[in-house]
Motif scaffolding. Structure first.
Motif, PDB file in Angstrom:
ATOM      1  N   TYR A  94     -46.246  -0.002  20.618  1.00  0.00           N
ATOM      2  CA  TYR A  94     -46.037   0.663  19.090  1.00  0.00           C
ATOM      3  C   TYR A  94     -45.241   1.510  18.650  1.00  0.00           C
ATOM      4  N   PRO A  95     -44.406   1.188  17.308  1.00  0.00           N
ATOM      5  CA  PRO A  95     -43.502   1.570  16.861  1.00  0.00           C
ATOM      6  C   PRO A  95     -43.591   2.358  15.871  1.00  0.00           C
ATOM      7  N   ASP A 117     -46.812  -3.088   8.405  1.00  0.00           N
ATOM      8  CA  ASP A 117     -47.400  -4.399   8.736  1.00  0.00           C
ATOM      9  C   ASP A 117     -48.771  -4.861   8.399  1.00  0.00           C
ATOM     10  N   LEU A 118     -49.744  -4.380   8.478  1.00  0.00           N
ATOM     11  CA  LEU A 118     -50.581  -4.260   7.887  1.00  0.00           C
ATOM     12  C   LEU A 118     -51.214  -5.226   6.338  1.00  0.00           C
ATOM     13  N   LEU A 168     -49.341  -5.465  16.751  1.00  0.00           N
ATOM     14  CA  LEU A 168     -48.184  -4.698  15.968  1.00  0.00           C
ATOM     15  C   LEU A 168     -47.570  -5.882  15.092  1.00  0.00           C
ATOM     16  N   PRO A 169     -46.440  -5.053  14.392  1.00  0.00           N
ATOM     17  CA  PRO A 169     -45.894  -5.847  13.692  1.00  0.00           C
ATOM     18  C   PRO A 169     -44.326  -6.977  14.599  1.00  0.00           C
ATOM     19  N   PRO A 175     -46.994 -13.021  13.997  1.00  0.00           N
ATOM     20  CA  PRO A 175     -47.711 -12.635  14.683  1.00  0.00           C
ATOM     21  C   PRO A 175     -48.938 -13.760  15.527  1.00  0.00           C
ATOM     22  N   ALA A 176     -48.694 -13.420  16.719  1.00  0.00           N
ATOM     23  CA  ALA A 176     -49.689 -14.431  17.571  1.00  0.00           C
ATOM     24  C   ALA A 176     -50.988 -13.954  17.342  1.00  0.00           C
ATOM     25  N   PRO A 177     -52.148 -14.558  17.529  1.00  0.00           N
ATOM     26  CA  PRO A 177     -53.364 -13.999  17.126  1.00  0.00           C
ATOM     27  C   PRO A 177     -54.371 -12.691  17.476  1.00  0.00           C
TER      28      PRO A 177
END
Length: 410
Positions: A94-95, A117-118, A168-169, A175-177
């Motif tokens: 988690y960044p 990112d969201l 995660l970003p 990114p993967a689902p």
């Protein structure tokens, strides 16, 4: 009639959940009833029926004693101390992760990088075919935990959506689902909601602490959602603003299981399977469209607003609520198409009136709050005093995320 119906449904859900796990006792009870009903007028029939009845009563009595002994074999203690964040660092993946603790309301793991990112809306979702099942250790304690949690509250075993992936970003490629799964609310009560309970076996003194048993990974840090064994039901909360700039909040009633008598977001609850479907029956592909649909559904249910009153919702943030088994929480901000006078006259839908004590509107300048937070001002000082003092953890986190997004948009 709506309140009476919901109370009856809550009791039926509770008895059904307990009965499914204690069916031998129910079967013994049925044997006693049948023994009484089948007494025949003939002498032989009477003798046989009396014998069957006696055996049924003996078996039933034994099962009741065994049940009481098993239920009395556990001691439950509430963990009142703040969540031990110093002993459980955030997941390394988690960044910019940090813990945000709010006295008397809870602790959240937040990440400014994940929130930003969201905003891009790149995450897709994939729903597991098999529903969530409680692992054996949690299934064994479920019949003991549910009566404790249901005491004095109305709990419904409705359908919910859990999360088995982390938003995660990702650099470069999409990114993967995010993996989701279907579950029931009692699954969450008997897994995530154990976060503030210590369970002790009376006979051996053995203790079960969810924080150590389920939340701690092999590296000593908080587990990612991808490796969790809990239901991890998805929380969705949005803060809505009227056309004249008023923030809409919901005053929770004393029957609310988590944030009773506190101010809640304009719409707040759990993601449900119906939120994963589009209005025409299709399947939603993106995480932000699914969680925003859940936010708007909760908003309309709790405020009495209608879908045409909503202009749109933006996904603004993510957190994990530590005291509730580090469950995932998403936050958004909603723009309404109606003014404060019209909103104040609305009432929640009948099923929500047990939990919502009405609406309260506030003047909140999101840009000013965001600027203060960016300058290093604590959230307790950046928000209006009444919101900080009376606001639930989801409301405070939703305002924090919305303010950060507003500043970035200016």
């Amino acid at each position: 009639m709506g309140k009476l119906t919901r109370r009856a449904r809550a009791k039926a859900d509770y008895l059904g959940f307990i009965g499914a796990r204690e069916w031998p006792l129910a079967a013994s009870g049925l044997g006693v009833v049948l023994g009484v009903v089948t007494i025949l007028p003939s002498a032989v029939g009477v003798v046989l029926s009396v014998v069957a009845l006696a055996l049924g009563v003996a078996t039933f009595t034994r099962d009741v004693r065994l049940l009481r002994r098993r239920w009395a074999g556990f001691e439950f203690t509430t963990i009142a101390a703040p969540f031990p964040t110093a002993e459980l660092p955030p997941p390394p993946s988690y960044p910019q992760a940090e813990y945000l603790a709010v006295p008397a309301r809870g602790t959240a793991l937040v990440s400014a990088a994940i929130d930003r990112d969201l905003w891009t809306g790149r995450h897709t979702i994939a729903v597991a075919e098999e529903p969530y099942r409680l692992p054996p250790v949690l299934k064994a304690t479920a019949p003991h935990v549910l009566p404790l949690r249901a005491r004095g509250r109305l709990l419904f075993n409705g359908p919910i959506v859990g999360m088995r992936g982390d938003p995660l970003p990702a650099t470069g490629a999409r990114p993967a689902p995010i993996r989701l799964h279907r579950a029931r609310f009692f699954d969450a009560v008997c897994s995530n909601e154990l976060g503030t309970l210590r369970i002790t076996r009376a006979g051996t003194g053995e203790e079960y602490d969810l924080r150590k048993a389920e939340l701690t990974g092999t590296d000593g840090a908080l587990r990612e959602l991808s490796s969790s064994t809990l239901a991890d039901f998805v929380g969705v909360s949005t803060v809505a603003f009227t056309t004249d700039g008023k923030l809409v909040t919901v005053r929770q009633s004393s029957l609310n299981a988590v944030s009773g008598l506190l101010l809640a977001p304009s719409g707040s609850g759990s993601l449900e399977p119906r939120d994963l479907r589009t209005p025409d029956g299709g399947t939603r592909r993106y995480l932000h469209t699914a969680v925003c649909a859940g936010m708007e559904r909760e908003l309309c249910e709790e405020s009495g607003l209608r879908p045409p009153d909503v202009r749109g919702t933006k996904l603004t943030g993510f957190a994990r609520w530590l005291e509730r088994g580090a469950k995932p929480e998403f936050f958004g901000v909603t723009e309404l198409a109606v003014g404060s006078a019209e909103v104040a006259a609305r009432r929640p839908v009948s099923g929500e009136r047990l939990y919502s004590a009405g609406l309260t509107l506030f003047d909140v300048d999101l840009a000013a709050v965001g600027a203060a937070l960016a300058a290093g001002v604590p959230l307790s000082e950046a928000l209006p005093a009444r919101l900080w003092e009376d606001g639930s953890l989801p409301l405070l986190l939703a305002l924090r995320a919305a303010a950060a997004w507003r500043v970035a948009e200016i």
